[in-house]
Scaffold this motif. Sequence first.
Motif, mmCIF file in Angstrom:
data_model
loop_
_atom_site.group_PDB
_atom_site.id
_atom_site.type_symbol
_atom_site.label_atom_id
_atom_site.label_comp_id
_atom_site.label_asym_id
_atom_site.label_seq_id
_atom_site.Cartn_x
_atom_site.Cartn_y
_atom_site.Cartn_z
ATOM 1 N N THR A 116 0.825 -1.206 0.000
ATOM 2 C CA THR A 116 0.000 0.000 0.000
ATOM 3 C C THR A 116 0.864 1.263 0.000
ATOM 4 O OG1 THR A 116 -0.106 -0.102 2.401
ATOM 5 C CG2 THR A 116 -1.929 -1.086 1.201
ATOM 6 N N ARG A 117 2.171 1.052 -0.137
ATOM 7 C CA ARG A 117 3.144 2.144 -0.169
ATOM 8 C C ARG A 117 3.021 3.072 1.042
ATOM 9 N NH1 ARG A 117 1.352 2.098 -5.204
ATOM 10 N NH2 ARG A 117 2.612 1.000 -6.727
ATOM 11 N N SER A 118 2.701 2.496 2.183
ATOM 12 C CA SER A 118 2.677 3.346 3.363
ATOM 13 C C SER A 118 4.043 3.262 4.039
ATOM 14 C CB SER A 118 1.559 2.917 4.315
ATOM 15 O OG SER A 118 1.572 1.532 4.492
ATOM 16 N N ALA A 119 4.569 4.358 4.442
ATOM 17 C CA ALA A 119 5.830 4.491 5.172
ATOM 18 C C ALA A 119 7.070 4.238 4.299
ATOM 19 C CB ALA A 119 5.858 3.548 6.371
ATOM 20 N N SER A 120 8.137 4.880 4.665
ATOM 21 C CA SER A 120 9.416 4.712 3.971
ATOM 22 C C SER A 120 10.033 3.382 4.397
ATOM 23 C CB SER A 120 10.351 5.845 4.376
ATOM 24 O OG SER A 120 10.697 5.700 5.749
ATOM 25 N N PRO A 121 10.963 2.835 3.593
ATOM 26 C CA PRO A 121 11.591 1.569 3.963
ATOM 27 C C PRO A 121 12.181 1.585 5.380
ATOM 28 C CG PRO A 121 12.165 2.123 1.717
ATOM 29 C CD PRO A 121 11.374 3.288 2.250
ATOM 30 N N ALA A 122 12.788 2.684 5.766
ATOM 31 C CA ALA A 122 13.385 2.749 7.103
ATOM 32 C C ALA A 122 12.302 2.696 8.183
ATOM 33 C CB ALA A 122 14.215 4.026 7.254
ATOM 34 N N ALA A 123 11.245 3.459 7.955
ATOM 35 C CA ALA A 123 10.152 3.456 8.921
ATOM 36 C C ALA A 123 9.502 2.085 8.993
ATOM 37 C CB ALA A 123 9.112 4.508 8.533
ATOM 38 N N ARG A 124 9.454 1.392 7.849
ATOM 39 C CA ARG A 124 8.883 0.050 7.832
ATOM 40 C C ARG A 124 9.692 -0.906 8.694
ATOM 41 N NH1 ARG A 124 8.490 -0.632 1.554
ATOM 42 N NH2 ARG A 124 7.305 1.264 1.196
ATOM 43 N N ARG A 125 11.012 -0.834 8.547
ATOM 44 C CA ARG A 125 11.883 -1.708 9.345
ATOM 45 C C ARG A 125 11.643 -1.501 10.827
ATOM 46 N NH1 ARG A 125 16.094 -4.641 7.659
ATOM 47 N NH2 ARG A 125 17.105 -4.551 9.678
ATOM 48 N N GLU A 126 11.518 -0.237 11.175
ATOM 49 C CA GLU A 126 11.307 0.094 12.577
ATOM 50 C C GLU A 126 9.988 -0.499 13.068
ATOM 51 O OE1 GLU A 126 11.128 4.321 14.537
ATOM 52 O OE2 GLU A 126 12.922 4.065 13.296
ATOM 53 N N ARG A 127 8.982 -0.352 12.211
ATOM 54 C CA ARG A 127 7.653 -0.875 12.551
ATOM 55 C C ARG A 127 7.696 -2.403 12.675
ATOM 56 N NH1 ARG A 127 3.003 -0.830 14.845
ATOM 57 N NH2 ARG A 127 1.158 -1.358 13.633
ATOM 58 N N VAL A 128 8.435 -3.054 11.779
ATOM 59 C CA VAL A 128 8.555 -4.511 11.833
ATOM 60 C C VAL A 128 9.175 -4.939 13.161
ATOM 61 C CG1 VAL A 128 9.741 -6.516 10.850
ATOM 62 C CG2 VAL A 128 8.650 -4.871 9.335
ATOM 63 N N ALA A 129 10.217 -4.237 13.556
ATOM 64 C CA ALA A 129 10.875 -4.564 14.822
ATOM 65 C C ALA A 129 9.902 -4.408 15.983
ATOM 66 C CB ALA A 129 12.097 -3.662 15.024
ATOM 67 N N GLU A 130 9.124 -3.332 15.919
ATOM 68 C CA GLU A 130 8.155 -3.076 16.984
ATOM 69 C C GLU A 130 7.109 -4.196 17.030
ATOM 70 O OE1 GLU A 130 4.581 0.121 17.926
ATOM 71 O OE2 GLU A 130 5.729 0.248 16.093
ATOM 72 N N LEU A 131 6.609 -4.573 15.846
ATOM 73 C CA LEU A 131 5.583 -5.613 15.769
ATOM 74 C C LEU A 131 6.099 -6.953 16.277
ATOM 75 C CD1 LEU A 131 4.129 -4.665 12.285
ATOM 76 C CD2 LEU A 131 2.817 -4.718 14.411
ATOM 77 N N LEU A 132 7.347 -7.275 15.915
ATOM 78 C CA LEU A 132 7.928 -8.539 16.385
ATOM 79 C C LEU A 132 7.966 -8.551 17.902
ATOM 80 C CD1 LEU A 132 10.829 -9.177 13.851
ATOM 81 C CD2 LEU A 132 8.856 -10.639 14.247
ATOM 82 N N GLY A 133 8.361 -7.427 18.472
ATOM 83 C CA GLY A 133 8.404 -7.326 19.928
ATOM 84 C C GLY A 133 7.021 -7.542 20.540
ATOM 85 N N LEU A 134 6.016 -6.953 19.897
ATOM 86 C CA LEU A 134 4.650 -7.069 20.408
ATOM 87 C C LEU A 134 4.174 -8.511 20.492
ATOM 88 C CD1 LEU A 134 2.630 -4.173 18.692
ATOM 89 C CD2 LEU A 134 3.127 -4.461 21.127
ATOM 90 N N VAL A 135 4.581 -9.333 19.520
ATOM 91 C CA VAL A 135 4.127 -10.730 19.539
ATOM 92 C C VAL A 135 5.148 -11.652 20.220
ATOM 93 C CG1 VAL A 135 2.622 -10.500 17.526
ATOM 94 C CG2 VAL A 135 5.009 -11.163 17.203
ATOM 95 N N GLY A 136 6.111 -11.062 20.894
ATOM 96 C CA GLY A 136 7.020 -11.871 21.697
ATOM 97 C C GLY A 136 8.138 -12.523 20.912
ATOM 98 N N LEU A 137 8.553 -11.910 19.806
ATOM 99 C CA LEU A 137 9.688 -12.444 19.052
ATOM 100 C C LEU A 137 10.804 -11.390 19.054
ATOM 101 C CD1 LEU A 137 7.851 -14.024 15.985
ATOM 102 C CD2 LEU A 137 8.852 -15.227 17.921
#
Lengths: 366, 338
Positions: free
Chosen positions: A138-159
């Motif tokens: 959906t082209r939301s967020a820049s690649p860097a912001a996406r990486r950050e979000r991925v890290a945050e999401l992984l943390g949220l689900v306990g990974l």
Amino acid sequence: MPSSVEPVLDPLFSTPITERKLVLEARDLRRTFTSGSRLNPTRVSAVDGVSLQLHAGETLGIVGESGCGKSTLARMLVGLERPDGGSLTYHGTDVTRARRSDRRLLRTGVQMIFQDPYTSLDPRMSVGDIIAEPMAATRSASPAARRERVAELLGLVGLAPDMMSRYPHQFSGGQRQRIGIARALALDPDVLVCDEAVSALDVSVQAQVINLLGELQRRLGVAIMFIAHDLSVVRHIADNVAVMYLGRIAEQGGTETVYGSPAHPYTQALLSATPSHSRADRGKLARRRILSGEPPSPVNPPTGCRFNPRCWLATDECRTTQPPLREIAVASPTVAADLGLRPVGESRVVACHHAEKALQEAALVG
Amino acid sequence: MDIRETTAVDEVAALRVRDLSVTFTGGGREVRAVRGIDLDVAKGEFVALLGESGSGKSVTARAIMGLTDEFTRVDAAELRVSGVDIQALGENERRMMRGERMSLVLQDALSALNPVMTIGNQIGELFRVHRGSTRKQARASAVELLGLVGIPAPAKRVDDYPHQFSGGMRQRILIAMAIALEPEMLIADEPTTALDVTVQAQILDLLGSLRDQLGMGILLITHDLGVVMEVADRLAVMYAGRIVERGDADTVLDHPAHPYTEALLRSVPEAGIRGRDLMTIPGSPPSPAQTPPGCSFNPRCHMAIDICRTVRPPLVDVADGRASACHRSEELLHALVS
Ligand SMILES: Nc1ncnc2c1ncn2[C@@H]1O[C@H](COP(=O)(O)OP(=O)(O)OP(=O)(O)O)[C@@H](O)[C@H]1O
Ligand SMILES: Nc1ncnc2c1ncn2[C@@H]1O[C@H](COP(=O)(O)OP(=O)(O)OP(=O)(O)O)[C@@H](O)[C@H]1O
Ligand code: SF4
Ligand code: SF4
Ligand SMILES: [Mg+2]
Ligand SMILES: [Mg+2]
């Protein structure tokens, strides 16, 4: 119920569910598959006339036997499976035969956590790319912001965030299921369809994910459809619950009403089968009411009420006429009390010709 | 070598594992997912293997079955199924052994099935290859097995492909394939996760009767405590690649001797606390690449003391027939008993 007296500050949650914003509405959805050999085709009626509404901040639980059509229904709701009949409305827009633009609408707003955590993850993509995919699409967020979000999401689900560069086959079953959850949450959806989303998780991680969903709902008002075979988990998180039997809704209503005084014979049988988590009741699983008759088959389903071959209350009417979903006719408050019905907030519909009788008998036995 | 010959004695264990370790060597650095575990399953015994997500249960199962790739190193002092030394077998013998005498219900139902082959042919193939059945006999056996695991209208569904079945049905098809040849040792990895209670009961009953009638040894990997309570004779609990507690199921469930087991028992959702947050174990499970020193559970353990952060507690007997790997097992047991 103590939670109803607790002060609720969020304006969304102080409004009754039915007065909240209607997000997703399904009307009379149907899906029939053709299978078997070409010479001798078989028709499988997987979903047959299901209607339901999902409001902002609501959790609707879906329960029912294996093969009753839960995943097929879910796939239609998220636009992955085209219904043969009926309609689907998302924020007031008809998306049933979604054209491209409408489908994009569904794709950003409606997310699904799949039952099969293995096949729903592309084996050639790193976990980081898998989770970022909805954002990239959906082209939301820049690649860097996406990486950050991925890290945050992984943390949220306990990974651990450092797992981002690994591939799906390097993860355990429960870890893969959580990757699917992280991906579904990436875009802050307003509808989340969870198909057995926590079934591969051990109780502790399961609790963590359930708490996460609850928090997300309080924060963002997500509407959640929660399909699970674990009746106690559904009871724990769902406001409303729909019980499916062979492609149709047998009973639907407030969770406490349905669990507390089930009115459809099938719901009664299903609930009597809940295993206990106490060792003292060992063996109860085998002793309790096992439904008689053949396992239900969506291939040539029975006429009339689809539950009739296994129902102990079945009459001739049941074998010929399909019972519509209806409210239970209760003559007076005293009768209601006799039936063990709760006076207020009683909202539930049942597809059974003899629901009153079923309720009365259950009240006598219990 | 005839693999049946080695089972001369009657009372050999269905499964005997000593000091099993599994290390992943792909991707630069080594990851030890399983660290020196022992497991025993007697004939006709139902043993449950419990443990947090990622603790190494599936890796253990695949290692026992010899289902590993070139990036996986399996070390074991002993690995025997029905007395047969698995490590001494060649790849062909091992393949014959699988299905015939030992089988595994894989956790991932769909990927374990061949997508372009009908279910009837996939099950039937087992009978044709191992039993020399004719096409017709094999098909009849397939229909019978499908009925046994509760697939409705099996004769009509036998020509369907895997994707045409629901999640729970696919799981049951895998179970049907695993028990088709009546193996002596069955490992079932989360075989009932996608199943509702009624079907689950039916499957557990089926496994129970195979155990009783054929003396099949069963290792059931699950996170479902309800299932464990229902069927297990003994259980072993894994944490971060090691077995941290093991013993008779009744005893362990009533009085866990390890804080992790205790915490696990406390996080079961119960009716009546609807809407409230569920109890969880704080923190997340350690990744096998970086397990903490001392006791692996120490960062999350409410009973941790100084020694826990430096010295790893060995798995030792704490009472008759049960063992725990915790510096404070004795205290935990006595606190609970009183
Ligand atoms: N692509 C397909 N072709 C033919 N039949 C199908 C297809 N997809 C689903 N079905 C059939 O439709 C019925 C309902 O399947 P569905 O996956 O919706 O069940 P479910 O309620 O999700 O079950 P479970 O709890 O086991 O996941 C089943 O009988 C299944 O075999
Ligand atoms: N091929 C692999 N390469 C690297 N690490 C792996 C590989 N397979 C598994 N692992 C890791 O080994 C650990 C144990 O995995 P395993 O699949 O045995 O867990 P599990 O106990 O079965 O968990 P679950 O209950 O979630 O299925 C996990 O941390 C996983 O990430
Ligand atoms: S309609 Fe008839 S067969 Fe169906 S559930 Fe009610 S009593 Fe039973
Ligand atoms: S050894 Fe220490 S940290 Fe480990 S479980 Fe026991 S008390 Fe907790
Ligand atoms: Mg499903
Ligand atoms: Mg696993």
